[in-house]
Design an enzyme around this catalytic site. Structure first.
Site, PDB file in Angstrom:
ATOM      1  N   ASP A   1      -7.699 -37.696 -34.491  1.00 16.30           N
ATOM      2  CA  ASP A   1      -8.108 -38.290 -35.770  1.00 16.30           C
ATOM      3  C   ASP A   1      -8.651 -37.171 -36.657  1.00 16.30           C
ATOM      4  O   ASP A   1      -8.192 -36.035 -36.540  1.00 16.30           O
ATOM      5  CB  ASP A   1      -9.131 -39.410 -35.490  1.00 16.30           C
ATOM      6  CG  ASP A   1      -9.144 -40.482 -36.570  1.00 16.30           C
ATOM      7  OD1 ASP A   1      -8.965 -40.129 -37.748  1.00 16.30           O
ATOM      8  OD2 ASP A   1      -9.338 -41.663 -36.259  1.00 16.30           O
TER       9      ASP A   1
ATOM     10  N   HIS B   1      -6.150 -35.283 -38.420  1.00 23.01           N
ATOM     11  CA  HIS B   1      -5.952 -35.867 -39.749  1.00 23.01           C
ATOM     12  C   HIS B   1      -6.691 -35.088 -40.828  1.00 23.01           C
ATOM     13  O   HIS B   1      -6.938 -35.596 -41.909  1.00 23.01           O
ATOM     14  CB  HIS B   1      -6.385 -37.339 -39.756  1.00 23.01           C
ATOM     15  CG  HIS B   1      -5.588 -38.205 -38.821  1.00 23.01           C
ATOM     16  ND1 HIS B   1      -5.863 -39.537 -38.606  1.00 23.01           N
ATOM     17  CD2 HIS B   1      -4.511 -37.915 -38.035  1.00 23.01           C
ATOM     18  CE1 HIS B   1      -4.987 -40.030 -37.723  1.00 23.01           C
ATOM     19  NE2 HIS B   1      -4.172 -39.061 -37.356  1.00 23.01           N
TER      20      HIS B   1
END
Ligand SMILES: *[C@@H]1O[C@H](CO)[C@@H](O)[C@H](O)[C@H]1NC(C)=O
Ligand SMILES: *[C@@H]1O[C@H](CO)[C@@H](O)[C@H](O)[C@H]1NC(C)=O
Length: 403
Positions: free
Chosen positions: A226, A249
């Site tokens: 993430d 991300h």
């Protein structure tokens, strides 16, 4: 005669040594609290929670510089909270060892954080050790993308109301959820941290920070499933530098605007960072919702992008799991500088400034942006896509600026 002489000499040397060690200890007031002296066993099976807690609690009562010492070895550790305030400064030293989280479902579905530090001032976590979250056993239970009542899995290490502290030379692998999470902290430095989890592991943010001030993250390598760094509401003076991010991300502010009690995010600096194959680079995401908020004074400088999906993105219609509200976001984003960016984008739109019609982004500065399509050799060009964004641009602009 010779024997007696030698004996006296050895005694003298011993005496001197003890005296020197005591003098050093007294001067620095350092005392070691070795978890093995409190019953810890490094067999990677037995639960060592009680031994670690006893060592911490004794150390916490010491009025000098207390060091909870974890010698080399692999220690199984259940959910634990190391609580302050303590009498003196505290160190938690994992000496080249491994702390292993439990892998059974019962122990991880009932807790938010595996290893938690709370209300500690002057804490150091260090020692070249590894935190092994054993996430692979837990990731299949993460159904939060489909189930709104899902259990969230525990973060690896939490800092709640920790102040004037540092975390350095620590490695975190395969967290069940976020690797490091901070809440209510002030003046903390993270340096030489290594974080890794597979790129497809769910919700494994690297470092997640909420309601904190004066936090520095530097010289670290973060590859995870993430956000490498997630900056939530209520932040001031956060400095991120020399961080390599990927997979992941990117470095994100938000998501914001999902709840109505959020505080401002201001004075954020991201400098000299490199993004390697991340889905996003530097991102600001706010939900399309009616909640007010403010994000201001952000500086992104000297950034390298290598095959990044969306190198620069502001998304004020963030909605990972539709259907979503159609109310325009009321989070005001202003005073954002993007300076000295170079490298490659893996998508056509390298710059996205998708701002809210009810609170347009203002004072955006783009300076020396040099981004190219990953396949620029075959003639692919990158573009900018902007709505409700106002600002200025200087110097080189590739893609061509909206301003
Ligand atoms: C964090 O680092 C800065 C320098 O970059 C230093 O001034 C500050 O005292 C450090 N804080 C702690 C708690 O070590
Ligand atoms: C940051 O990057 C710039 C440009 O690449 C470089 O001039 C500068 O020395 C770097 N700063 C540090 C602290 O490494």
């Amino acid at each position: 005669m010779g024997f007696k002489h030698e004996f006296v000499r050895v005694c003298l040397v011993m005496f001197l040594l003890v005296w020197v060690i005591e003098a050093i200890e007294a001067e620095d007031n350092i005392r070691f609290f070795n978890v093995k002296d409190y019953g810890a066993v490094a067999d990677s099976r037995n639960d060592n929670t009680q031994a670690f807690l006893k060592a911490w609690n004794e150390a916490c009562k010491w009025e000098g510089r207390a060091r909870v010492w974890i010698p080399k070895g692999t220690y199984m550790l259940n959910t634990v909270t190391f609580q302050g305030p303590c009498k003196g400064s505290m160190a938690f030293v994992i000496k080249n060892g491994v702390l292993k989280a439990p892998a059974d479902k019962k122990s991880f579905l009932s807790t938010e954080t595996w290893i938690n530090f709370q209300y500690v001032d002057q804490l150091t976590v260090a020692g070249d050790g590894t935190l092994d979250g054993q996430g692979a056993a837990a990731w299949p239970y993460n159904d939060c993308s489909k189930n709104p009542d899902c259990h969230s899995l525990p973060a690896t290490m939490g800092f709640g109301f920790v102040t004037n502290s540092q975390v350095h030379h620590v490695r975190s692998i395969n967290s069940k959820n976020t690797h490091f999470v901070l809440y209510g902290c002030d003046n903390m430095n993270f340096t030489k941290i290594r974080i890794s989890a597979p790129g497809d592991s769910p919700n494994t943010d690297g470092i997640k920070i909420g309601r904190s001030t004066r936090i520095k993250i530097s010289n670290s390598v973060i590859g995870t499933g993430d956000d490498c760094v997630a900056l939530l509401s209520g932040l001031k003076k956060i400095d991120i530098s020399q961080v390599v991010c990927g997979p992941g991300h990117g470095i994100s502010i938000g998501s914001l605007g999902k709840y109505d009690d959020e505080d401002e995010v201001e004075e954020i600096s991201v400098k000299n960072c490199t993004f390697e194959g991340t889905s996003d680079g530097v991102r600001i995401k706010t939900w399309a919702s009616g909640f007010d908020g403010k994000v201001s004074n952000l500086k992104y400088e000297d950034i390298v992008m290598n095959n990044v999906g969306k190198p620069i993105i502001i998304d004020q219609e963030y909605c990972p799991h539709p259907p979503c509200s159609q109310t325009p976001s009321k989070i005001q984003i202003s005073d954002v500088t993007y300076k000295n960016f170079r490298g490659s984008s893996s998508s056509d739109v390298a710059v996205t400034l998708n701002c809210s019609p009810s609170k347009p982004c203002s004072d955006i500065r783009m300076e020396n942006i040099d981004l190219w399509h990953q396949n620029s050799g075959s003639g692919k060009r990158v573009t900018s896509s902007c709505s409700n964004a106002y600002g200025v641009s200087y110097g080189k602009q590739s893609p061509p600026s909206c301003f």
